[in-house]
Design a protein around this motif. Structure first.
Motif, PDB file in Angstrom:
ATOM      1  N   ASN A 119      34.542  32.091  39.112  1.00  0.00           N
ATOM      2  CA  ASN A 119      34.843  32.731  37.830  1.00  0.00           C
ATOM      3  C   ASN A 119      33.832  33.813  37.501  1.00  0.00           C
ATOM      4  N   GLY A 120      32.571  33.516  37.801  1.00  0.00           N
ATOM      5  CA  GLY A 120      31.524  34.516  37.574  1.00  0.00           C
ATOM      6  C   GLY A 120      31.779  35.758  38.413  1.00  0.00           C
ATOM      7  N   LEU A 121      32.233  35.561  39.641  1.00  0.00           N
ATOM      8  CA  LEU A 121      32.497  36.697  40.527  1.00  0.00           C
ATOM      9  C   LEU A 121      33.678  37.521  40.016  1.00  0.00           C
ATOM     10  N   ARG A 122      34.713  36.831  39.521  1.00  0.00           N
ATOM     11  CA  ARG A 122      35.860  37.569  38.952  1.00  0.00           C
ATOM     12  C   ARG A 122      35.377  38.507  37.844  1.00  0.00           C
ATOM     13  N   SER A 123      34.565  37.944  36.962  1.00  0.00           N
ATOM     14  CA  SER A 123      34.098  38.704  35.813  1.00  0.00           C
ATOM     15  C   SER A 123      33.107  39.794  36.235  1.00  0.00           C
ATOM     16  N   PHE A 124      32.184  39.452  37.132  1.00  0.00           N
ATOM     17  CA  PHE A 124      31.192  40.424  37.585  1.00  0.00           C
ATOM     18  C   PHE A 124      31.869  41.604  38.278  1.00  0.00           C
ATOM     19  N   LEU A 125      32.809  41.313  39.181  1.00  0.00           N
ATOM     20  CA  LEU A 125      33.420  42.393  39.967  1.00  0.00           C
ATOM     21  C   LEU A 125      34.270  43.298  39.072  1.00  0.00           C
TER      22      LEU A 125
END
Ligand code: SF4
Ligand code: SF4
Length: 281
Positions: A119-125
Motif C-alpha cells: 500500500n505504501g508503494l502504491r501511494s509513494f509511486l
C-alpha cells in the motif's frame, strides 16, 4: 526529470530504492519480510482489459475508465499499468510449508507488513509520478474501487493487471503463478506516463498451472484446511470465510498482526510455491 522522460528501468530503480528504505525486517534476524519487487509494464490500451471489461459476471474497470473516473472525462490518456510482484521471504514460505491447519507466525507477519509495504508503494509511486508531471492512480485504493455483491471479488484486479504485464498465469487455487511462484503479493498503479510495455510470454491464461494446463498435480487441493479448492477451482466464499473468520483474527492478534492472519497454505509446499513448475526462478 521532465514529463515523458521515464523508461521502465527508471521506475524499477525508484521502486528498488523505496523497497530498500521501507521494507519491514524480522527483528531477530534483520531479514526482510518480502523480497525486492519485480516490476513489469502493460499498455493501458491492451485489448485484454476490454475483454475483462465485458465479463458478464465480474466486469473489471479498464485502466482508461479508471483514469477517467479519477481525473474526469477530459483526462488526456495514453498510458501504462505499472505492475509489481513482491515475493514472500523464504523463511515465511518455509515455515508455512510445514503447517497443515493454520499459517506460521512468519507467514502472518510477512503478509501483514508486506501488504502495508504494498500500500505504501502504491501511494509513494503515485506521488512520485505526480511530482514529475504525470497523473497516476492505484486501482486498489481508488475512490471508484468496489466489491461486487458476491463479497469476494472487485472491479479492479491486481492479478489481471499482473497477467497483462506478463508476470504469470492464473491457477487452480485462484492465485497468479508468477516467475516467483504463487507466494507473492501484487500491486499496480495506472499512469499517463507512456512506458514501453513488457512482452507477455504467458502460454495462455493457465499455462503455468500443472493441473489447468496438463491435468497433473492438484497439490493445492489437499493443502486447503477449509476445503475451498477442488478440481473445479476455488470456492472464494469458503476461502474468505477461513481468512476472515474469528480464529484468523485471534491468530493475527497473537502474532502482533492486524485484522486477519491470512492463510496461504495453498501457496506453500506446492510445486508452484516459488517458481513456475519446472522452470528456474
Ligand atoms: S499446486 Fe499444482 S494444481 Fe495447484 S495451482 Fe500449483 S500447479 Fe496448479
Ligand atoms: S488461502 Fe487458505 S483457505 Fe484460502 S484457498 Fe488457500 S489454503 Fe484454502
Amino acid at each position: 526529470m521532465k514529463k515523458g522522460s521515464f523508461c521502465g528501468d527508471d521506475i524499477r530503480a525508484v521502486i528498488a530504492e523505496f523497497y530498500g528504505k521501507n521494507i519491514w525486517r524480522f527483528p531477530e534476524t534483520g531479514e526482510p519480510c518480502m523480497e525486492e519487487p519485480e516490476v513489469r509494464f502493460a499498455s493501458a490500451d491492451d485489448p485484454l482489459f476490454d475483454e475483462w471489461r465485458n465479463d458478464p459476471v465480474h466486469p473489471l474497470v479498464t485502466p482508461r475508465e479508471g483514469f477517467s473516473l479519477t481525473f474526469g472525462d477530459a483526462a488526456v490518456f495514453s498510458g501504462t499499468v505499472i505492475s509489481w510482484v513482491i515475493p514472500v521471504a523464504e523463511i515465511s514460505r518455509r515455515t508455512n510449508a510445514g503447517r497443515g491447519d493454520k499459517p506460521s507466525k512468519e507467514w502472518v507477519l510477512s503478509r501483514h507488513h508486506g501488504e502495508m509495504f504494498n500500500n505504501g508503494l502504491r501511494s509513494f509511486l503515485s506521488g512520485f509520478l505526480e511530482k514529475n508531471g504525470f497523473r497516476a492512480v492505484a486501482g486498489q485504493t481508488a475512490e471508484w474501487w468496489k466489491r461486487f455483491p458476491d463479497g469476494v471479488s472487485s472491479n479492479w484486479s491486481e492479478r489481471h493487471a499482473a497477467y497483462a504485464a506478463g508476470h504469470g498465469t492464473f491457477s487452480l487455487c485462484g492465485g497468479l503463478i508468477t516467475h516467483h511462484g504463487l507466494a507473492v503479493r501484487i500491486g499496480s498503479v495506472i499512469t499517463d506516463c507512456a512506458i514501453e510495455p513488457d512482452r507477455r510470454e504467458n502460454s495462455g491464461l493457465f499455462g503455468n498451472c500443472l493441473y489447468l494446463s496438463k491435468g497433473l498435480c492438484g497439490a493445492c487441493i489437499s493443502r486447503c484446511p477449509a476445503g475451498a479448492i477442488s478440481r473445479d477451482g476455488l470456492d472464494r466464499i469458503k476461502c474468505r470465510a477461513n481468512l476472515f473468520g474469528e480464529k484468523s483474527k485471534q491468530l493475527a492478534e497473537s502474532y502482533g498482526a492486524a485484522m486477519t492472519s491470512g492463510c496461504g497454505l495453498c501457496q506453500t509446499n506446492v510445486p508452484c510455491e516459488f517458481a513456475v513448475p519446472g522452470k528456474p526462478r
